[in-house]
Design an enzyme around this catalytic site. Structure first.
Site, PDB file in Angstrom:
ATOM      1  N   CYS A 191       0.792  -1.293  -0.144  1.00  6.20           N
ATOM      2  CA  CYS A 191       0.236   0.260   0.170  1.00  6.20           C
ATOM      3  C   CYS A 191       1.331   0.998  -0.239  1.00  6.20           C
ATOM      4  O   CYS A 191       1.840   1.025   0.245  1.00  6.20           O
ATOM      5  CB  CYS A 191      -0.794  -0.381   1.089  1.00  6.20           C
ATOM      6  SG  CYS A 191       0.290   0.155   2.970  1.00  6.20           S
ATOM      7  N   HIS A 225       4.466   1.695  11.517  1.00  3.94           N
ATOM      8  CA  HIS A 225       2.680   1.889  12.111  1.00  3.94           C
ATOM      9  C   HIS A 225       2.821   2.504  13.404  1.00  3.94           C
ATOM     10  O   HIS A 225       1.587   3.264  14.580  1.00  3.94           O
ATOM     11  CB  HIS A 225       3.468   0.716  13.603  1.00  3.94           C
ATOM     12  CG  HIS A 225       3.813  -0.379  12.688  1.00  3.94           C
ATOM     13  ND1 HIS A 225       5.349  -0.936  12.251  1.00  3.94           N
ATOM     14  CD2 HIS A 225       2.976  -1.483  12.331  1.00  3.94           C
ATOM     15  CE1 HIS A 225       5.399  -2.482  11.389  1.00  3.94           C
ATOM     16  NE2 HIS A 225       4.164  -2.327  11.498  1.00  3.94           N
ATOM     17  N   HIS A 284      -0.405  -5.314  19.357  1.00  2.63           N
ATOM     18  CA  HIS A 284       0.197  -4.678  18.346  1.00  2.63           C
ATOM     19  C   HIS A 284       0.963  -3.461  18.690  1.00  2.63           C
ATOM     20  O   HIS A 284       0.543  -2.362  19.353  1.00  2.63           O
ATOM     21  CB  HIS A 284      -1.375  -4.222  16.922  1.00  2.63           C
ATOM     22  CG  HIS A 284      -0.896  -4.467  15.985  1.00  2.63           C
ATOM     23  ND1 HIS A 284      -0.445  -3.185  14.832  1.00  2.63           N
ATOM     24  CD2 HIS A 284      -0.662  -5.306  15.144  1.00  2.63           C
ATOM     25  CE1 HIS A 284      -0.447  -3.260  13.901  1.00  2.63           C
ATOM     26  NE2 HIS A 284      -0.467  -4.660  13.617  1.00  2.63           N
ATOM     27  N   GLU A 292       0.848  -1.118  16.761  1.00  2.00           N
ATOM     28  CA  GLU A 292       0.450   0.428  15.967  1.00  2.00           C
ATOM     29  C   GLU A 292      -1.205   0.871  17.591  1.00  2.00           C
ATOM     30  O   GLU A 292      -0.915   2.458  17.531  1.00  2.00           O
ATOM     31  CB  GLU A 292      -0.787   0.067  14.609  1.00  2.00           C
ATOM     32  CG  GLU A 292      -1.574   1.600  14.762  1.00  2.00           C
ATOM     33  CD  GLU A 292      -2.802   1.370  13.101  1.00  2.00           C
ATOM     34  OE1 GLU A 292      -3.976   1.855  13.191  1.00  2.00           O
ATOM     35  OE2 GLU A 292      -2.895   0.244  12.074  1.00  2.00           O
ATOM     36  N   SER A 346       1.893  -9.297  10.604  1.00  2.00           N
ATOM     37  CA  SER A 346       1.086  -8.215   9.981  1.00  2.00           C
ATOM     38  C   SER A 346       0.011  -8.998  10.746  1.00  2.00           C
ATOM     39  O   SER A 346      -1.213  -9.854   9.685  1.00  2.00           O
ATOM     40  CB  SER A 346       1.391  -8.473   8.433  1.00  2.00           C
ATOM     41  OG  SER A 346       0.138  -7.991   7.892  1.00  2.00           O
ATOM     42  N   ASN A 361      -2.830  -6.897   8.574  1.00  2.00           N
ATOM     43  CA  ASN A 361      -3.881  -6.618   7.837  1.00  2.00           C
ATOM     44  C   ASN A 361      -3.809  -8.420   6.750  1.00  2.00           C
ATOM     45  O   ASN A 361      -4.608  -8.974   6.820  1.00  2.00           O
ATOM     46  CB  ASN A 361      -3.769  -5.823   6.728  1.00  2.00           C
ATOM     47  CG  ASN A 361      -2.444  -5.943   6.427  1.00  2.00           C
ATOM     48  OD1 ASN A 361      -2.361  -6.259   4.752  1.00  2.00           O
ATOM     49  ND2 ASN A 361      -1.476  -5.367   6.740  1.00  2.00           N
TER      50      ASN A 361
END
Length: 324
Positions: free
Chosen positions: A18, A81, A131, A133, A230, A232
């Site tokens: 992305c 992140h 996580h 993020e 990951s 996603n």
């Protein structure tokens, strides 16, 4: 000579890198070009071992915390992140030169959380505990200002200080369907809750999940190329399984494929998480080509026309206009 079984492969599109991942990798590569090695990177720049190893080979040094970095003038890059506010503050205290590779869509969530806090709202963060993020987003605000909600049950159990003064933000890489169930529970319980100005789950996560939903019901198996860390990528496996493909697996790279999962199949879907490079997808396709007589077709929208600006320090100076 034994003939190989026929296998129709459908490549989901979009898939793979992305704009936020692409930008983060470029930041490390350009910093190495401009300043030379070493360039320190706090946490894996993106969750993909192949990418991290490639940057390490070029001179990037990966650390988990700033105190692992010796004093000096080598640049420090913060991962895509995002980081708690204490990290840039610590870097400034040591006079470190740092470059922030936080994805702009993660930064948008940080800005929202700060705005809600400034306006006196209690904040719910929908995301996965631990996580990086989530750690970065919760670290934007004082302890206790943000409550993490992971499930519908958490949403049902949450008791705000004032139900008229709450807001929610989300991790950018969640399952769209799971998140909508949690949001529905929160909105039912707290009609006054303030919603994100624009969806927090990023365009890339949403697009890749939609592409998988279109392909999964029509294939015998589906491979998601991506790393187990990951978020996603893991969500893509779950989305495929819910969309009718029970035999959906996460594959880090070709040498990790469990071939027993693919005996007797005649149709296969392949996609990749947002931090998995095309080279790994090509490697997986080649591995299947060694065992099957493959025919590859693409499904979905091929290109995402989104790019993010690089940090000012790394932008190329514009050439002067002739005659100006």
């Amino acid at each position: 000579m034994q003939t190989r079984p026929q296998l129709d492969i459908t490549l989901c599109a979009p898939r793979g890198f992305c704009a936020g991942v692409d930008r983060a990798i470029q930041i490390v590569e350009l910093a190495l070009e401009k300043y030379g090695a070493p360039v320190y990177v706090r946490h894996a720049i993106v969750h993909n071992k192949y990418v991290v190893d490639g940057l390490r080979d070029k001179g990037a040094v990966f650390v988990e915390e700033l105190d692992e970095i010796p004093d000096g003038d080598a640049p420090v890059v913060f991962s895509a992140h995002g980081v708690p506010k204490s990290v840039p503050a610590g870097a400034k205290a040591r006079n470190m030169f740092f470059l922030d590779a936080t994805c702009p869509l993660v930064s948008k969530v940080h800005i929202e959380a700060n705005r809600h806090h400034a306006e006196g709202r209690e904040i719910i963060l929908i995301g996965h505990a631990g996580h990086v993020e989530v750690i970065g987003t919760m670290g934007q605000l004082p302890e206790g200002a943000v409550t993490l909600v992971e499930t519908v049950a958490d949403a049902e159990a949450f008791e705000p200080r004032d139900p008229e003064k709450i807001a929610f933000v989300t991790q950018t890489t969640l399952s769209v369907d799971d998140t909508s169930e949690i949001v529905a529970a929160l909105r039912r319980r707290f009609p006054a809750i303030t919603l994100p100005h624009k969806e927090d789950i990023c365009y890339a996560t949403t697009n890749r999940q939609e592409a998988v939903k279109a392909v999964a019901p029509n294939v015998d198996a589906l491979v998601v190329v991506g790393a187990p860390e990951s978020s996603n990528s893991v969500r893509l496996v779950e989305v495929a399984q819910r969309s009718g493909c029970d035999n959906a697996v996460l594959v880090e790279r070709a040498d990790k494929i469990d071939w027993s999962r693919f005996e007797g199949i005649s149709t296969l879907g392949i996609t990749a998480g947002a931090s998995a490079p095309d080279a790994l997808v090509d490697e997986v396709i080649e591995a299947f080509a060694q065992r099957f007589d493959i025919k590859v077709t693409a499904s979905g929208q091929q290109r995402e026309h989104i790019t993010f600006n690089l940090p000012r320090e790394l932008r190329q100076p514009q050439a002067a206009t002739p005659g100006a």
